[in-house]
Structures are given as C-alpha cells and as structure tokens.
Write an enzyme that holds these catalytic residues in place. Sequence first.
Site, PDB file in Angstrom:
ATOM      1  N   LYS A  59     -27.014  11.824 -24.387  1.00  0.00           N
ATOM      2  CA  LYS A  59     -27.270  10.382 -24.328  1.00  0.00           C
ATOM      3  C   LYS A  59     -28.627  10.083 -24.935  1.00  0.00           C
ATOM      4  O   LYS A  59     -29.563  10.827 -24.707  1.00  0.00           O
ATOM      5  CB  LYS A  59     -27.256   9.970 -22.862  1.00  0.00           C
ATOM      6  CG  LYS A  59     -27.610   8.549 -22.549  1.00  0.00           C
ATOM      7  CD  LYS A  59     -27.615   8.322 -21.041  1.00  0.00           C
ATOM      8  CE  LYS A  59     -28.993   8.505 -20.435  1.00  0.00           C
ATOM      9  NZ  LYS A  59     -29.045   8.217 -18.996  1.00  0.00           N
ATOM     10  N   ARG A  62     -31.548   7.016 -25.209  1.00  0.00           N
ATOM     11  CA  ARG A  62     -31.975   5.704 -24.745  1.00  0.00           C
ATOM     12  C   ARG A  62     -32.762   5.042 -25.864  1.00  0.00           C
ATOM     13  O   ARG A  62     -33.573   5.686 -26.516  1.00  0.00           O
ATOM     14  CB  ARG A  62     -32.837   5.880 -23.496  1.00  0.00           C
ATOM     15  CG  ARG A  62     -32.893   4.681 -22.612  1.00  0.00           C
ATOM     16  CD  ARG A  62     -33.481   5.028 -21.260  1.00  0.00           C
ATOM     17  NE  ARG A  62     -32.470   5.460 -20.302  1.00  0.00           N
ATOM     18  CZ  ARG A  62     -31.705   4.630 -19.599  1.00  0.00           C
ATOM     19  NH1 ARG A  62     -31.831   3.335 -19.754  1.00  0.00           N
ATOM     20  NH2 ARG A  62     -30.812   5.087 -18.757  1.00  0.00           N
TER      21      ARG A  62
END
Length: 316
Positions: A195, A197
């Site tokens: 992931k 950000r």
Amino acid sequence: MPPFEELRVFSGTAHGELARSICDYLGIPPGEVNVFKFANDNTFVQFGENIRQRDVFLVQPFCYPVNDKIMELLIMVDAAKRASAGRITAVIPYYAYGRTDKKDQPRVPITARLVADLLTTAGADRVLTTDLHAGQIQGFFNIPVDELTALPILARYIAEKELVDTVVVAADIGATKRARNMASRLDSPLAIMEKRRMGNNDRIETLNVIGDVGGKTAIIVDDEIDTGGSLVSTAKVLEARGATELYACCTHGVLSAGAVDRVAASNLKELVITDTLPMADGKRHPKITVLSVAPLLGEAIHRIHSGLSVGAMFEP
Ligand code: R5P
C-alpha cells in the site's frame, strides 16, 4: 506478597465502561476520582480516596478529542504523584499519535515520542498498552512498557467460524508480523498488500497484492481502522483478485467520521474490532463486531501488581 500495596484502578473520562469491566474482572470496585473542566476549559482532577502508597492504574485510551484525553491523563498522573501513590501505571489501551513515529519527511515531529516524554515527565512509572502501531514505540519510553496484543482474541473469534480455504492478508507491509501471527494461529497461508499513502492526507493508493488470494476467504489484518479508506480499498483489490469472502480484524476501531458508512457500503462481510476505544452509538453497525479486551487488560494488571510474568499470558 505483591511488591506494592493495594491495587486501585481509576478511569479518566475516555472509556469508563472499559475501566468498569476491568474492575469486574479484578473483582474490585472502580476507584473514586473526579475529572472535570472549569468554565475556562482547564481540566481538573481530584482523587476521592486515599491513594498513598497504593498501586495505582489509570485507564485512559487516547480517543477523540485526542489532545484533551492525553492532557487529562497527564493531569491524573500528576495528581496521583502529588498524592503519594506508591506506583503509577498509565493504562493506554489505544496509543494515539502512534503513526507519527519517525521523521520521514523534512521538518515534521515525532509526536509518539513527545507523548512518551510527557507521560514520563508527569510521573508515570509504567505504561500498559495494546497493539502499538509499531513495537519500537516502546523504546520511546525510559520506563517499563508492557505491550499486550489482542490478536489471540481476534484469532479465536475467527477460528470459531470454521471458515474454509482462508488466506490472511496483511493490510500493508507494517502489518505483516501481526498477520503472520494470525495466519499461524488459523493455519492459513499469508498474503501481503503493498500500500502506498499519498502525502499527509488520509487518501491512500493500494497497489499490489503479494500472494495468492483467488477463490479464498480473505481475512485482512491491521492494527487500526481510522477512516476506513485503507480497508475498503484493500477489500476492493482482493475481490478483483478473486477473493470470494472478505473479513477484517483490527484491534483499534478509531472509526473517524464516515468510516462506518464506508464499511457498511463495502464488500466486507464482517469487521471485527475490540473495545480499546469507546463505541458511540453512531459507530455501531451489524457488520461490526466488538470483542472486549477487558479480561486481557485485567489479567495483565493483576500480574503487574503481583509481580507475575505478563509474557506468560501469550505463551502457547
Ligand atoms: C497505517 O499504517 C495503519 O496500519 C492503518 O492501516 C491505518 O491507520 C488505517 O487508516 P485508515 O482507516 O484511515 O485508512
């Protein structure tokens, strides 16, 4: 013979229900303390009983409004110290600012360290907490920190469902250790979500799944759900990769504004969290199951008071 005199548990205004359940577990009445604000917004604390030489545990998760709850705990610690408590343990089931734990951009703070310094300066002798965002935060304190994990509670709940063909998915690289622990408890394979950000806002971009999730029931593991953005995007990507059913386990249900609606509208079958944070009525939803950490914290408090091993609680 315990090394300190009588055990007393007090609650700030953050989560009286959890403190009462901890006291029920310990078989003691909640300690008497008055915590309030004057008209000028200044917080005031007065213990309503003698705590001289007592083994004092102050229960205060850092929930919304976070800065107020932190300040309140600091003032409680100060009041306990000035009342000659024998030992003061700050019981912080959820340690906010845990995500601000490194200087990974220019000119930014390490607030997790600042809060640790504030607690120590106020006079806390020990800290008892649950599933820190990163275990290294323990090292921000120069006093003993007992970090418990709610993972066995979450794993037991999922195991009782007797799901077949499961895969445990770490919500991000940072959640890998937790997810591996869950996978071994459930005897499942592990996958990892990579992931990224974007900047400092809450928008995330999920990129890649490492591992095979096709045709499997996925159990996503993370330390907390805040806005729900990470979890909902993770669930979408897993479905696109062929996962058939989706569950999620997070110790801390921060559930900031909009999170419950996001979970409700998502493809998640169930989100399992614990009560390290209070659940206002608006945060309740049939898709969200809340398990209690009161017995976990109660047992740890009993052991700290009696000089018994806390680590032994997690031995197989
Ligand atoms: C971040 O690294 C944490 O482990 C969680 O993934 C994050 O706090 C979840 O935030 P949100 O629910 O706002 O996406």
